[in-house]
Scaffold this motif. Structure first.
Motif, short mmCIF file in Angstrom:
data_model
loop_
_atom_site.label_atom_id
_atom_site.label_comp_id
_atom_site.label_asym_id
_atom_site.label_seq_id
_atom_site.Cartn_x
_atom_site.Cartn_y
_atom_site.Cartn_z
N SER A 7 0.83 -1.21 0.00
CA SER A 7 0.00 0.00 0.00
C SER A 7 0.86 1.26 0.00
CB SER A 7 -0.94 -0.01 1.21
OG SER A 7 -0.19 -0.04 2.42
N THR A 8 1.97 1.21 0.75
CA THR A 8 2.89 2.36 0.75
C THR A 8 3.43 2.61 -0.66
OG1 THR A 8 3.53 1.97 3.05
CG2 THR A 8 5.03 3.29 1.70
N ALA A 9 3.81 1.52 -1.32
CA ALA A 9 4.34 1.65 -2.68
C ALA A 9 3.29 2.20 -3.64
CB ALA A 9 4.85 0.29 -3.17
N LEU A 10 2.07 1.70 -3.54
CA LEU A 10 1.02 2.14 -4.46
C LEU A 10 0.63 3.60 -4.21
CD1 LEU A 10 -1.16 -1.10 -4.43
CD2 LEU A 10 0.08 -0.17 -6.39
N GLY A 47 3.23 0.99 -13.45
CA GLY A 47 4.61 0.58 -13.22
C GLY A 47 4.81 -0.07 -11.87
N CYS A 48 4.16 0.49 -10.84
CA CYS A 48 4.28 -0.07 -9.49
C CYS A 48 3.66 -1.47 -9.43
CB CYS A 48 3.63 0.86 -8.48
SG CYS A 48 3.80 0.33 -6.77
N THR A 49 2.47 -1.63 -9.97
CA THR A 49 1.79 -2.93 -9.96
C THR A 49 2.59 -3.97 -10.73
OG1 THR A 49 -0.33 -1.78 -9.85
CG2 THR A 49 -0.37 -4.10 -10.47
N ALA A 50 3.13 -3.55 -11.86
CA ALA A 50 3.92 -4.49 -12.67
C ALA A 50 5.13 -4.99 -11.90
CB ALA A 50 4.36 -3.81 -13.96
N TRP A 51 5.82 -4.09 -11.20
CA TRP A 51 7.00 -4.53 -10.45
C TRP A 51 6.61 -5.43 -9.28
CZ3 TRP A 51 12.06 -4.17 -11.50
CH2 TRP A 51 12.95 -4.56 -10.48
N LEU A 52 5.46 -5.13 -8.65
CA LEU A 52 4.99 -5.99 -7.56
C LEU A 52 4.68 -7.41 -8.05
CD1 LEU A 52 2.62 -3.54 -5.62
CD2 LEU A 52 4.88 -4.35 -4.90
N LEU A 53 4.22 -7.50 -9.29
CA LEU A 53 3.92 -8.82 -9.85
C LEU A 53 5.20 -9.57 -10.22
CD1 LEU A 53 0.85 -7.91 -12.10
CD2 LEU A 53 0.84 -9.19 -9.94
N SER A 54 6.08 -8.88 -10.98
CA SER A 54 7.32 -9.55 -11.42
C SER A 54 8.17 -8.55 -12.20
CB SER A 54 6.99 -10.74 -12.31
OG SER A 54 8.14 -11.19 -13.01
N PRO A 55 9.50 -8.64 -12.08
CA PRO A 55 10.35 -7.78 -12.92
C PRO A 55 10.10 -7.97 -14.41
CG PRO A 55 11.63 -8.73 -11.13
CD PRO A 55 10.29 -9.40 -11.10
N TRP A 56 9.75 -9.21 -14.80
CA TRP A 56 9.49 -9.44 -16.22
C TRP A 56 8.20 -8.74 -16.67
CZ3 TRP A 56 13.32 -10.82 -19.01
CH2 TRP A 56 14.33 -11.63 -18.48
N VAL A 57 7.22 -8.71 -15.80
CA VAL A 57 6.00 -7.96 -16.12
C VAL A 57 6.33 -6.48 -16.25
CG1 VAL A 57 3.70 -7.35 -15.30
CG2 VAL A 57 4.57 -9.66 -14.94
N MET A 58 7.24 -5.99 -15.41
CA MET A 58 7.66 -4.59 -15.49
C MET A 58 8.32 -4.31 -16.84
SD MET A 58 7.87 -1.64 -14.05
CE MET A 58 8.72 -0.12 -14.47
N VAL A 59 9.15 -5.21 -17.30
CA VAL A 59 9.80 -5.03 -18.61
C VAL A 59 8.76 -4.97 -19.72
CG1 VAL A 59 11.32 -6.12 -20.30
CG2 VAL A 59 11.96 -6.11 -17.88
N ALA A 60 7.77 -5.87 -19.66
CA ALA A 60 6.72 -5.88 -20.69
C ALA A 60 5.92 -4.58 -20.66
CB ALA A 60 5.81 -7.09 -20.47
N VAL A 61 5.57 -4.13 -19.46
CA VAL A 61 4.81 -2.89 -19.33
C VAL A 61 5.61 -1.70 -19.86
CG1 VAL A 61 3.92 -1.23 -17.64
CG2 VAL A 61 3.31 -3.66 -17.48
N LEU A 62 6.89 -1.66 -19.53
CA LEU A 62 7.73 -0.56 -19.99
C LEU A 62 7.83 -0.55 -21.51
CD1 LEU A 62 9.53 1.80 -19.10
CD2 LEU A 62 11.45 0.21 -18.98
N LEU A 63 7.95 -1.72 -22.12
CA LEU A 63 7.98 -1.79 -23.58
C LEU A 63 6.66 -1.31 -24.18
CD1 LEU A 63 9.84 -5.20 -24.11
CD2 LEU A 63 10.72 -2.90 -24.55
N GLY A 97 7.61 1.93 -10.82
CA GLY A 97 8.26 0.66 -10.51
C GLY A 97 9.24 0.78 -9.36
N LEU A 98 9.97 1.88 -9.33
CA LEU A 98 10.93 2.09 -8.25
C LEU A 98 10.23 2.22 -6.90
CD1 LEU A 98 13.89 2.63 -7.40
CD2 LEU A 98 13.49 5.04 -7.91
N ALA A 99 9.02 2.80 -6.90
CA ALA A 99 8.28 2.97 -5.65
C ALA A 99 7.93 1.64 -5.01
CB ALA A 99 7.00 3.77 -5.92
N ALA A 100 7.95 0.55 -5.80
CA ALA A 100 7.60 -0.75 -5.25
C ALA A 100 8.65 -1.27 -4.27
CB ALA A 100 7.41 -1.76 -6.39
N HIS A 101 9.90 -0.80 -4.39
CA HIS A 101 10.91 -1.31 -3.45
C HIS A 101 11.76 -0.21 -2.81
CE1 HIS A 101 14.26 -0.99 -6.45
NE2 HIS A 101 13.25 -1.10 -7.28
N GLN A 102 11.68 1.03 -3.32
CA GLN A 102 12.36 2.16 -2.68
C GLN A 102 11.47 3.40 -2.81
OE1 GLN A 102 16.58 2.83 -3.21
NE2 GLN A 102 16.89 0.77 -3.99
N ALA A 103 10.44 3.43 -1.98
CA ALA A 103 9.43 4.48 -2.12
C ALA A 103 10.00 5.87 -1.87
CB ALA A 103 8.28 4.21 -1.14
#
Length: 410
Positions: A7-10, A47-63, A97-103
């Motif tokens: 929740s903090t990340a989102l 971006g935040c949700t994608a990183w919470l799911l998986s780094p690979w999902v984040m890559v797909a979303v970014l593309l 995406g960065l907010a998911a692990h370093q808010a």
């Protein structure tokens, strides 16, 4: 990741997306705005949700966001050829995406991005109108030694005494150039009378020798600025003197107490001359040159001063080796020709460990100040010419005379 972290990340992602989006929406006309407040907020959450799911999902979303951004750019390039909006949208996705692990880091970077976006007009004016071609060359000339050359130099001393290292000498060169650049732009912003004074005072905490040199270059480039430059150089020495007192206090409180009257006299004598020079510079305000002329610094003089400091340090180390502990005070006085604070720390340390009586150390402190005044007077003449050297020298002599009077009366 638990619910509290997620929740903090989102919420962080939502906040930074809204902040960047508001800035973008206010900056652009509606018909030229492919991504406004809602889009940036959604992309940050994506971006935040994608990183919470998986780094690979984040890559797909970014593309995917990149592809959509390219399509939007191709549609609007005829009316708005800039890339700022598109880059801002990609940055929003990455920050989400960065907010998911370093808010906290993501929020801080988002503030920087928002400031850069908001400052479009001032930054354009700065780069197109305010900074001249010669100043850009000076900035690059400063950046090359600081960012390219300095990291490549070794920190290990080259001499057997361990007092001179290529990194240390080059830091002095860069510092002299940086002080000159700081003084140049302070003059542009605040005028020669106050800009140079403020730049000189704060530069003195880093290196009063560098300040004397760079202000001398100002005086040599613009003779009408000689008085203002001399006042700025003496303000740098005032800052250096305050730091000198702090060094003595840290190393030997007893020596500080014994030398308090001398320090007060030194500050008083220096302030008296500074006030006179500032008053004179104020009365000559109409003689100030137009801003933007002349170079901010000369690298040849910076190299010369750094070489002199290195040579004096080697001489002091050699003499201390010849005469042992009995020559420590003499070596400290010679060191003061190059670095007054190191010399002050040496004398105070000798007093603290009992190798020098406090009364003798007080005289040594005055001798250290005298040596520093001598070296800076010579440097002032070399850097700024005879008139500048005489003005700076008069202030340094007043400081030394005040110290001697305070020592005798104390």
């Amino acid at each position: 990741m638990d619910w509290n972290q997620a929740s903090t990340a989102l919420f962080t992602a939502l906040g930074l997306g809204l902040m960047i989006g508001v800035v973008r929406e206010r900056a652009q006309p509606p018909h030229l705005l492919p991504a406004g407040t809602r889009t940036h907020a959604l992309v940050a959450l994506l971006g935040c949700t994608a990183w919470l799911l998986s780094p690979w999902v984040m890559v797909a979303v970014l593309l995917a966001v990149t592809a959509l951004t390219v399509i939007a750019y191709r549609a609007s390039v005829a009316e708005d050829p800039g890339l700022t909006g598109e880059i801002a949208l990609l940055m929003t996705c990455l920050l989400g995406g960065l907010a998911a692990h370093q808010a906290s880091l993501a929020a801080a970077l988002a503030v920087v991005v928002a400031i850069l976006l908001q400052a479009k007009a001032p930054l354009q004016k700065l780069s197109r109108e305010w900074i001249s071609e010669g100043e850009i060359q000076d900035i690059l000339m400063l950046a090359a030694p600081a960012l390219v050359v300095m990291p490549l130099l070794p920190e290990q001393p080259l001499d057997r005494w361990g007092v001179v290292s290529p990194m240390t000498v080059w830091k002095i060169v860069v510092l002299i150039m940086a002080v000159g650049m700081f003084g140049h732009f302070a003059q542009r912003l605040l005028g020669a009378r106050w800009g140079l004074a403020i730049a000189g005072f704060f530069a003195g905490f880093a290196s009063s020798t560098a300040a004397v040199t760079s202000m001398g270059q100002q005086a040599r480039n613009h003779s009408a600025l000689t008085i203002a430059s001399a006042a700025a150089a003496l303000l740098a020495n005032l800052a250096s003197l305050l730091l000198f007192v702090a060094v003595v206090a840290a190393a030997s409180p007893a020596l500080l107490q014994a030398s308090a009257a001398a320090f007060a006299g030194a500050v008083g004598g220096l302030l008296l001359v500074i006030a006179g020079l500032l008053a004179k510079a104020h009365s000559n305000g109409g003689l100030q040159p137009q801003a933007g002329h002349g170079k901010a610094f000369k690298i040849q003089q910076a190299l010369l001063i750094a070489g002199l400091i290195a040579g004096v340090s080697l001489l002091a180390a050699w003499l201390e080796e010849l005469f042992g502990h009995s020559g420590a005070l003499a070596a400290a006085i010679i060191v003061a020709l190059a670095e007054v604070h190191a010399a002050a720390a040496g004398v105070a340390q000798l007093a603290a460990i009992g190798k020098l009586p406090v009364q003798v150390a007080s005289i040594g402190i005055i001798a250290v100040l005298a040596a520093s005044c001598l070296s800076k007077g010579v440097i002032a003449c070399i850097a700024g010419g005879r008139r500048y050297g005489l003005l700076v020298g008069s202030g340094l002599l007043a400081m030394l005379a005040g110290a001697l009077i305070g020592l005798l009366l104390g």
